[in-house]
Write an enzyme that holds these catalytic residues in place. Structure first.
Site, short mmCIF file in Angstrom:
data_model
loop_
_atom_site.label_atom_id
_atom_site.label_comp_id
_atom_site.label_asym_id
_atom_site.label_seq_id
_atom_site.Cartn_x
_atom_site.Cartn_y
_atom_site.Cartn_z
N HIS A 1 34.69 28.21 38.44
CA HIS A 1 35.33 29.48 38.73
C HIS A 1 36.79 29.36 38.29
O HIS A 1 37.52 28.57 38.86
CB HIS A 1 35.28 29.71 40.25
CG HIS A 1 34.70 31.00 40.69
ND1 HIS A 1 33.35 31.19 40.83
CD2 HIS A 1 35.27 32.18 41.05
CE1 HIS A 1 33.13 32.44 41.27
NE2 HIS A 1 34.29 33.05 41.39
N ASP B 1 32.76 35.63 36.67
CA ASP B 1 33.32 34.86 37.78
C ASP B 1 32.71 33.46 37.84
O ASP B 1 33.40 32.49 38.11
CB ASP B 1 33.07 35.59 39.11
CG ASP B 1 31.57 35.81 39.38
OD1 ASP B 1 30.81 36.01 38.40
OD2 ASP B 1 31.17 35.78 40.55
N TRP C 1 42.31 43.68 42.01
CA TRP C 1 41.10 43.88 41.21
C TRP C 1 41.28 45.10 40.30
O TRP C 1 41.14 45.00 39.08
CB TRP C 1 39.89 44.03 42.13
CG TRP C 1 39.35 42.72 42.61
CD1 TRP C 1 38.23 42.08 42.17
CD2 TRP C 1 39.93 41.86 43.61
NE1 TRP C 1 38.08 40.88 42.83
CE2 TRP C 1 39.09 40.71 43.73
CE3 TRP C 1 41.05 41.93 44.43
CZ2 TRP C 1 39.35 39.67 44.61
CZ3 TRP C 1 41.32 40.89 45.32
CH2 TRP C 1 40.48 39.78 45.39
N ASP D 1 39.24 38.40 38.99
CA ASP D 1 39.28 37.05 38.43
C ASP D 1 39.99 37.03 37.08
O ASP D 1 40.87 36.20 36.83
CB ASP D 1 37.86 36.51 38.28
CG ASP D 1 37.15 36.38 39.61
OD1 ASP D 1 36.76 35.27 39.98
OD2 ASP D 1 36.96 37.41 40.29
N ARG E 1 24.97 30.94 39.55
CA ARG E 1 24.16 31.52 40.62
C ARG E 1 23.71 32.93 40.26
O ARG E 1 23.90 33.40 39.14
CB ARG E 1 24.96 31.51 41.93
CG ARG E 1 26.17 32.42 41.95
CD ARG E 1 26.95 32.25 43.24
NE ARG E 1 28.13 33.11 43.27
CZ ARG E 1 29.31 32.74 43.73
NH1 ARG E 1 29.50 31.52 44.18
NH2 ARG E 1 30.32 33.60 43.76
N ASP E 2 23.11 33.62 41.22
CA ASP E 2 22.63 34.99 41.00
C ASP E 2 23.82 35.96 41.08
O ASP E 2 23.92 36.76 41.99
CB ASP E 2 21.54 35.35 42.01
CG ASP E 2 21.98 35.16 43.45
OD1 ASP E 2 22.98 34.45 43.68
OD2 ASP E 2 21.33 35.71 44.36
N GLU E 3 24.69 35.87 40.09
CA GLU E 3 25.87 36.73 40.03
C GLU E 3 26.30 36.84 38.56
O GLU E 3 25.88 37.73 37.87
CB GLU E 3 26.98 36.17 40.92
CG GLU E 3 28.10 37.16 41.18
CD GLU E 3 28.94 36.77 42.39
OE1 GLU E 3 30.06 37.27 42.48
OE2 GLU E 3 28.48 35.96 43.22
N GLU F 1 35.47 27.39 42.96
CA GLU F 1 35.75 28.71 43.52
C GLU F 1 36.59 28.60 44.79
O GLU F 1 37.51 29.39 45.00
CB GLU F 1 34.43 29.42 43.84
CG GLU F 1 34.61 30.80 44.44
CD GLU F 1 33.30 31.54 44.62
OE1 GLU F 1 33.33 32.76 44.74
OE2 GLU F 1 32.23 30.88 44.62
#
Length: 886
Positions: free
Chosen positions: A769, A464, A535, A477, A468-470, A748
């Site tokens: 994103h 995605d 999703w 997506d 960042r912390d992801e 995003e």
């Protein structure tokens, strides 16, 4: 006039990127054509394949009467592990069938096809580390090659973690973050390298490997994340097989005879970055001349992974571009920030780092500036910081096992210049297949931004966001962006491999509900698994997208249990067979009106979105079932589709075509998914959608569900000028607004940065994103005018729809058969000129279309692209004019 024959310019095997180290014993073969003298209307009628296995067995020749040239069956006996064959092809075709020239020979080589082929042990350091982050471990083994020279040498290698291998001090391969991220409990990739040229026959040799925690043991997920999701120890598995020209085979395997030592890299994490201390470096540790091996420790053998060891179809992650900085900024707080001019994913390299012994350089990465300072808040708790402590010697330094998403790098304790630092762009090294260009610079920039976002988020898996912390494989997506992605790059190998993990993790669940992210790493306490439209519909729609682009029925067959499991067991239905409306749906995620802290609070009802998707996906699965010969399922899903469509209409649609909650997203869904029955309903819905677009002053009013479809819906119902007008709008929210704010990737949120230059106050904000960049599929299909009429682009529809202020456009796409080029231009007055250049099989018989075969074709007609341009917004009478636009 004598027609010239095309040239077969490339062979490939399965969906593999090279054919070297393939994991299939009977790989299907494909070949592509290129023009020689512009052959017109040429069609293949037969082909011949020659296969040479070794010098003693001769050449096998196979002739097949067929027009197929994509994924044709392997005609010979299956290959074995390590098996090698050389293959070449020629085709027959033309009015009087004649052969093309033979293609060049292409080599295919199998990897280790069964687990029993592995004799290596899994080894780790001598002492188990007790807490994270885990410090990388170095391994080495010295050996001699008694007989030489070397005829063949292959290194089969993987790790629990990520690795870099060396032979005699030379890096093996150019892969980064190998072996990549898979569902490690189920599948573990291994890499294969030809290392023949790196060995020293008759002398001492050293194989050395450095292993870091990577995705295997590192912290993953948001809100702090979790460590050790797959295991709490890193490990190496290496098998070096050497065949001298004279003498017996020599096999060097990872086992208890190896040595280990902690790395000079103190820590290396996905989110937080890498810490390197040159004061702890052991020069030459990876070479044969290293003098301090006696100070190294033993290793421990640990349990061999239970997961299947697989040779990936996807290419590896590589450095694909080097970007130089464009500016050095001194901020109001006197910080030094390097601007690379492009938001990218990768790492910084400093070729000649000179700082004092014991001094530590600190590099902090971010995508944007805010208040003229580094904008780190969107990173959440990810540090995105690299640290380098010098031993006083000049260093050529870059982090080895971490990557960042950044445009800006803040530098502490070092004086950078524009000439002594670069950014290395990294992503899965997919083959570029699609290009788009128009007369409109900002539309071109939008397409470029989407391409950069795909590059940054296709790093081992489709993620995605990369900063960042992801950085997780969110299913929604990729579901909405896959049609665009598969035009830009050849995604069949990478996304096909990712779908294998999806099915494995989904079908572990008794209800066959896919996890939101694949590989699944989010704690169920934080984000429980529950069924979701869009999703989870990736189970059906992504394999279908790959089939449409590459014509491979095998991906459908392989994923079929995943598809049927989702629709038969995963969907939580109400009494009428549609979705249970008591279930929360993410729906039109990131609707531009959603508050910053409530990204799912959309104008369009989530259940309506889910129901529209369910009807559509059911139809697609019926088509897939029929294609695969699953006749009972085909009948069942087709019947269910008719029932669900009728129920949807009863629930949401009036007889005149008015829609309950007629938002732009809802209207786009029913139009593109063909959920209306009568022409009257379609006209009414199209009119209503056009009215809504004009009323919104052409600003975007859609989120995840509506954005990929809105432009297609407008075009389908006869309002292409409104689609062009939306595309060209600059006010927020719009596709052009981020470009006016300096964006070089897709954001995003529509307003990830506010007009005053401040970052959106929402906790979740990324500047890289790709999901909302799915508009580029409309650029390819409608503006440039190219789309597949049959799976794999075997037959092509060329149907550009000019409009707006765009006076020319072109697309180039490397289909599985050959290159497609299409360009058009509106010349003086209303003259329209179209040029197409294709190498494809010929088709005939459609009286309503002008069918052409291979070759270069030009067409001209009259067309007024300014009809109904510019469309006017629907404004209250107290306003005299709308805002300006580009």
């Amino acid at each position: 006039m004598e027609l010239t024959q095309p040239i077969i310019n490339s062979l490939s095997f399965e969906q593999h990127s090279t054919g070297f180290g393939i994991g299939i014993s009977s790989p299907r073969i494909s070949w592509r054509f290129t023009a020689d003298g512009n052959p017109r209307d040429w069609e293949q009628t037969a082909y011949e394949i020659e296969i040479s296995r070794d010098s003693s067995s001769g050449v096998e020749l196979y002739r097949v009467e067929s027009s197929h040239s994509v994924l044709v069956p392997w005609p010979s006996e299956p290959l074995e592990s390590r098996g090698v064959a050389r293959v070449r092809v020629r085709s027959y075709g033309g009015l009087i069938p004649a052969p093309t020239e033979w293609s060049d020979w292409m080599t295919v080589e199998c990897g280790l096809l069964e687990k029993k082929d592995w004799t290596a042990q899994a080894i780790t350091g001598d002492v188990k580390q007790q807490e994270g982050p885990l410090r990388p471990i170095r391994f080495r083994k010295t050996f001699s090659i008694p007989h030489g020279p070397v005829q063949r040498a292959r290194l089969y290698i993987t790790s629990l973690g990520v690795f870099q291998a060396y032979i005699n001090g030379v890096p093996v391969g150019d892969h980064f973050m190998a072996p990549g991220w898979t569902s490690y409990h189920h599948r573990l990739n291994y890499e294969i390298f030809d290392v023949s040229s790196l060995l020293r026959p008759g002398e001492s040799n050293t194989i050395a490997v450095e292993v870091a925690e990577g995705w295997y043991a590192g912290r993953l997920g948001f809100l702090g994340g979790r460590r050790y999701l797959y295991g709490d120890e890193m490990a190496l598995i290496a098998q070096l097989e050497i065949q001298p020209e004279n003498g017996a085979e020599l096999v060097i395997t990872s086992d208890s005879t190896w040595k280990s030592h902690q790395s000079a890299i103190i820590s290396s994490e996905i989110y937080d970055g890498e810490v390197y201390n040159a004061l702890e470096e052991q020069a030459g540790w990876n070479s044969h001349s290293f003098a301090l091996e006696s100070s190294w420790n033993s290793v421990r053998e640990i349990e061999f992974p239970k997961a299947e060891l697989v040779a990936p179809n996807a290419p590896p992650v590589r450095v694909t571009q080097v970007v130089k900085p464009v500016k050095i900024i001194i901020t109001p707080s006197h910080k030094k920030i390097i601007d690379f001019g492009q938001n990218l994913v990768g790492r910084v390299r400093i070729p000649k780092l000179n700082i004092g012994s014991g001094d530590t350089l600190v590099l902090t990465h971010a995508e944007v500036l805010e208040d003229q300072e580094l904008g780190t808040r969107p990173l959440r708790i990810a540090k995105c910081t690299d640290k380098v402590t010098s031993a006083g010697d000049e260093l050529n330094w870059a982090p080895q096992f971490s990557f960042h998403g950044f445009r800006y790098v803040q530098v502490e304790h070092w004086d950078p210049t524009l000439d002594n630092i670069v950014a290395e762009v990294m992503h899965t090294d997919l083959t570029r297949t699609g290009w788009f260009k128009s007369s409109h610079p900002m539309i071109n920039k939008l397409h470029e931004n989407a391409t950069w976002s795909m590059r940054g988020n296709f790093l081992s898996i489709p993620t995605d966001c990369p900063q960042r912390d992801e950085r997780l494989g969110w299913t929604g997506d990729i579901q909405v962006f896959a049609p665009s992605a598969s035009f830009l790059y050849k995604t069949s190998g990478m996304l096909g491999d990712w779908l294998k993990d999806l099915a494995l993790e989904q079908l572990e669940n008794a209800n066959a509900i896919p996890p939101f992210v694949v590989p699944s790493v989010i704690s169920e306490e934080l984000w429980p698994i529950f069924p979701q439209a869009i999703w989870d519909d990736v189970t059906v729609l992504l394999p279908w997208t790959l089939y449409q682009n590459y014509g491979d029925t095998e991906v459908l067959r392989r994923q079929y249990p995943s598809m049927t499991g989702w629709l038969d067991r995963g969907v939580q239905r109400g009494p009428d067979g549609l979705w249970d409306d008591s279930l929360f749906q993410l729906g039109d995620w990131l609707d531009p009106t959603a508050p910053p802290d409530q990204p799912g609070n959309a104008r369009t009802d989530g259940t309506l979105v889910a129901d529209a998707y369910l009807v559509h996906v059911t139809k697609i699965l019926g088509d897939i079932s029929a294609l695969l010969g699953e006749s009972a399922d085909a009948t069942r899903y087709t019947s269910e589709h008719h029932k669900l469509k009728l129920r949807f209409q009863e629930k949401y649609v009036s007889p005149e075509g008015w829609l309950v909650g007629d938002t732009q997203t809802a209207l786009a869904l029913v139009l593109v998914f063909d959920l209306l029955d009568t022409p009257t309903q379609v006209v009414a819905a199209g009119t209503r959608l056009a009215r809504s677009v004009r009323k919104s002053k052409f600003q975007v009013s859609t989120g995840f569900a509506g954005t990929p479809l809105i432009s297609h819906a407008l075009t389908k119902t006869g309002y292409p000028q409104l689609a062009y007008r939306m595309l060209q709008e600059k006010n927020c929210p719009s596709w052009m607004y981020p470009i006016t704010m300096g964006a070089t990737t897709i954001w995003e949120r529509w307003d990830s940065m506010l007009p005053d230059g401040s970052i959106n106050p929402g906790e979740m904000t990324s500047f890289n994103h790709y999901a909302l960049g799915s508009i580029i599929n409309w650029l390819h299909k409608t503006v440039a005018g190219v789309s597949p009429l049959e799976p794999g682009w075997r037959h092509i529809l060329v149907q550009p729809v000019p409009g707006g202020t765009v006076t020319s456009a072109e697309a180039i796409y490397e289909t599985s058969y050959g290159r497609l080029e299409c360009r058009w231009e509106v010349k003086e007055g209303s003259a329209f000129h179209l040029e197409a250049h294709v190498i494809l099989p010929r088709h005939s018989g459609d009286e309503n279309s002008q069918w052409v075969g291979s070759g270069k074709h030009e067409f001209a007609t009259t067309f007024d692209s300014q009809t109904d341009w510019p469309p006017k917004a629907l404004l209250p009478p107290m306003f005299e004019s709308e805002d300006s636009f580009i």
